[in-house]
Enzyme design. Structure first.
Site, PDB file in Angstrom:
ATOM      1  N   ASP A   1      74.918 104.108  31.048  1.00  0.00           N
ATOM      2  CA  ASP A   1      75.000 104.270  32.492  1.00  0.00           C
ATOM      3  C   ASP A   1      76.353 105.002  32.597  1.00  0.00           C
ATOM      4  OD1 ASP A   1      74.557 104.653  35.298  1.00  0.00           O
ATOM      5  OD2 ASP A   1      74.539 102.406  35.567  1.00  0.00           O
ATOM      6  N   LYS A   2      76.419 105.661  33.576  1.00  0.00           N
ATOM      7  CA  LYS A   2      77.817 106.386  34.310  1.00  0.00           C
ATOM      8  C   LYS A   2      78.102 106.029  35.476  1.00  0.00           C
ATOM      9  CE  LYS A   2      78.968 110.432  36.197  1.00  0.00           C
ATOM     10  NZ  LYS A   2      78.507 111.179  37.548  1.00  0.00           N
ATOM     11  N   HIS A   3      79.498 106.173  35.835  1.00  0.00           N
ATOM     12  CA  HIS A   3      80.066 106.086  37.185  1.00  0.00           C
ATOM     13  C   HIS A   3      81.228 107.221  37.301  1.00  0.00           C
ATOM     14  CE1 HIS A   3      81.020 104.358  41.021  1.00  0.00           C
ATOM     15  NE2 HIS A   3      82.115 104.542  40.723  1.00  0.00           N
ATOM     16  N   SER A   4      80.826 107.695  38.297  1.00  0.00           N
ATOM     17  CA  SER A   4      81.890 108.883  38.799  1.00  0.00           C
ATOM     18  C   SER A   4      82.837 108.164  40.040  1.00  0.00           C
ATOM     19  CB  SER A   4      81.549 110.198  39.273  1.00  0.00           C
ATOM     20  OG  SER A   4      82.451 110.859  39.889  1.00  0.00           O
TER      21      SER A   4
ATOM     22  N   ARG B   1      86.421  95.333  53.836  1.00  0.00           N
ATOM     23  CA  ARG B   1      87.723  96.018  53.421  1.00  0.00           C
ATOM     24  C   ARG B   1      87.784  97.369  54.188  1.00  0.00           C
ATOM     25  NH1 ARG B   1      86.017  97.308  47.733  1.00  0.00           N
ATOM     26  NH2 ARG B   1      88.001  98.557  47.942  1.00  0.00           N
TER      27      ARG B   1
ATOM     28  N   SER C   1      84.544  95.983  42.800  1.00  0.00           N
ATOM     29  CA  SER C   1      83.479  96.761  43.580  1.00  0.00           C
ATOM     30  C   SER C   1      82.673  97.555  42.959  1.00  0.00           C
ATOM     31  CB  SER C   1      84.114  97.237  44.644  1.00  0.00           C
ATOM     32  OG  SER C   1      82.999  97.953  45.471  1.00  0.00           O
TER      33      SER C   1
ATOM     34  N   LYS D   1      78.401  96.208  40.650  1.00  0.00           N
ATOM     35  CA  LYS D   1      77.204  96.929  40.865  1.00  0.00           C
ATOM     36  C   LYS D   1      76.650  97.581  39.527  1.00  0.00           C
ATOM     37  CE  LYS D   1      78.552  99.488  44.162  1.00  0.00           C
ATOM     38  NZ  LYS D   1      79.970  99.174  44.686  1.00  0.00           N
ATOM     39  N   LYS D   2      77.623  98.282  38.623  1.00  0.00           N
ATOM     40  CA  LYS D   2      77.145  98.822  37.576  1.00  0.00           C
ATOM     41  C   LYS D   2      76.624  97.673  36.600  1.00  0.00           C
ATOM     42  CE  LYS D   2      77.220 103.117  38.327  1.00  0.00           C
ATOM     43  NZ  LYS D   2      75.935 103.761  38.153  1.00  0.00           N
TER      44      LYS D   2
ATOM     45  N   THR E   1      75.050 111.135  45.356  1.00  0.00           N
ATOM     46  CA  THR E   1      74.209 111.201  44.323  1.00  0.00           C
ATOM     47  C   THR E   1      72.685 111.131  44.909  1.00  0.00           C
ATOM     48  OG1 THR E   1      75.378 110.696  42.567  1.00  0.00           O
ATOM     49  CG2 THR E   1      72.935 110.544  42.089  1.00  0.00           C
TER      50      THR E   1
END
Length: 434
Positions: A79-82, A167, A182, A186-187, A119
């Site tokens: 997986d990837k997160h930006s 928040r 946060s 999720k990831k 996305t």
């Protein structure tokens, strides 16, 4: 355990125990913790901070407040997160390219936030595509396709969903501890074997300085690795759009041009760099050079394009999208060029201002209930360092109305600086955090 005691400890600068944080996260998810108590918790963390161990414990507690996916697959789950930027449609390229290399990529993604694109909004620009799938259907997509870009169900990290909303209205969004928990809650709920983080830096990113970007990248990498997920980060440049288009359908078009070999450039370079890190972390390649060649080959020979087409069809979209995308993507009714007001070099681009111009065109949300127009946006944006004459088109506006195009044209001109001297171009990748 009770919320008052936990908040009092935080106020004194003490880190609650793992059990305390687990109880608090469960209380966020089931309502046992009130909005007032959640707001006090967020403010106390924002002001006092958490230890490294406390950050890890909060991340896992929020992850475990809902479902944690399990997989029975014959390859690694990646997986990837930006952290968000403009013209950043890497996920749509990276997921099918990794799948074509033998990995499985269940990307649980988000919608646009502030000036940055989302996305999921880009996927929904493809007619017929539904990003709302059950966990059972996601398992099927992994087995049948190898990749999927979907939204989170209500059972993925529900504690984070509740705390994030609080928040947002208590001025505690900027807390490094809360940002880290946060993102990763999720990831990590998707149970990846390896994760790569794309931390954006520059005018189009949330993080404007290298120190802020480095601190976030280090926090994310340290916390994810402490939680048992092999994780690295790249700090990448966002002082100009990553792709020359901003807007949902327009960015999908850019993705398809890369997937079909029509164009290359920074978008493909970042995709390959991030994917190479993942393939090495997962043990599918020995070196990043070998991994980069494998990923580049999937873009050149059409395997990634075919995998993307299969994913789109499996999610309700057209079955011939790789060849027919230009016919089916929505188009704006008003298209207008923005001319350079003087000769010189494009020396600076305010990416955040361009992103907000797209939002005001209808390509994003001013409030949560706004509907997104997938056709609007900006295209053909000239990159930094381009020499222009007076009247040279610097960008093309795609709008639904003439007055909206007028406003956007003024915003684009204000966001692009032209100077007599050519600028020093920033590197595409600033740093690696491993």
């Amino acid at each position: 355990m009770d919320a008052r005691a936990i908040n009092a400890a935080l106020r004194r600068g003490e880190t609650p125990s793992d059990a305390d944080l687990s109880w608090f996260a469960e209380g966020l998810a089931n309502g046992a913790v009130s909005d007032a108590q959640a707001g006090a918790f967020a403010m106390a963390v924002c002001l006092q901070g958490l230890s490294t161990e406390g950050r890890r414990a909060l991340t896992l507690a929020m992850r475990d407040s809902g479902d944690v996916l399990t997989w029975d697959l014959d390859g690694p789950v990646l997986d990837k997160h930006s952290t968000g930027g403009v013209g950043d449609c890497v996920s749509l390229l990276l997921a099918p390219a990794l799948a074509a290399c033998g990995a499985y990529v269940p990307m649980i993604s988000g919608r646009g936030l502030g000036h940055t694109g989302g996305t999921l909004d880009k996927m929904e620009a493809i007619p017929g595509v539904s990003i709302n799938v059950s966990e059972e259907r996601l398992q099927e997509l992994m087995r049948d396709v190898g990749c999927a870009i979907v939204g989170a169900t209500s059972r993925i990290a529900p504690a984070d969903k509740r705390l994030y909303a609080i928040r947002d209205v208590t001025a505690t969004v900027e807390s490094l501890d809360l940002i880290t928990a946060s993102i990763l809650s999720k990831k990590l709920a998707a149970s990846p074997d390896a994760l790569v983080l794309d931390v954006k830096l520059g005018s189009g990113a949330f993080m404007k300085s290298i120190d802020d970007a480095r601190a976030l990248a280090q926090s994310l990498v340290d916390t994810a690795n402490a939680a048992g997920c092999a994780t690295s980060a790249l700090i990448t440049d966002m002082n100009q759009p990553l792709a020359p288009s901003l807007g949902n359908a327009l960015e999908v078009a850019e993705v398809m041009r890369v997937l079909t070999g029509e164009t290359s450039g920074p978008l493909a370079e970042i995709t390959v760099a991030l994917g190479a890190v993942l393939l090495v972390q997962a043990g599918l390649c020995k070196t990043e050079e070998e991994a980069a060649e494998q990923l580049s080959a999937t873009l050149r020979d059409g395997r990634a394009a075919k995998r993307f087409e299969t994913m789109v069809a499996a999610m309700g979209g057209p079955r011939d999208f790789a060849t027919g995308w230009a016919r089916v993507l929505p188009e704006a009714s008003v298209i207008r060029e923005v001319a350079a007001p003087e000769a010189g070099y494009i020396s600076a681009i305010d990416g955040e201002a361009l992103g907000l111009a797209v939002v005001r065109l209808g390509g994003g949300r001013m409030v949560e209930s706004d509907l997104v127009d997938p056709a609007v946006g900006l295209s053909d944006i000239l990159p930094l360092g381009t020499r222009v004459a007076r009247g040279t088109p610097m960008a093309r506006i795609h709008a639904s109305r003439e007055d909206a195009a007028d406003r956007a044209a003024a915003e684009v001109r204000a966001a692009i600086t032209i100077s007599r001297m050519a600028p020093e171009l920033p590197p595409l990748i600033h740093e690696r955090i491993t």
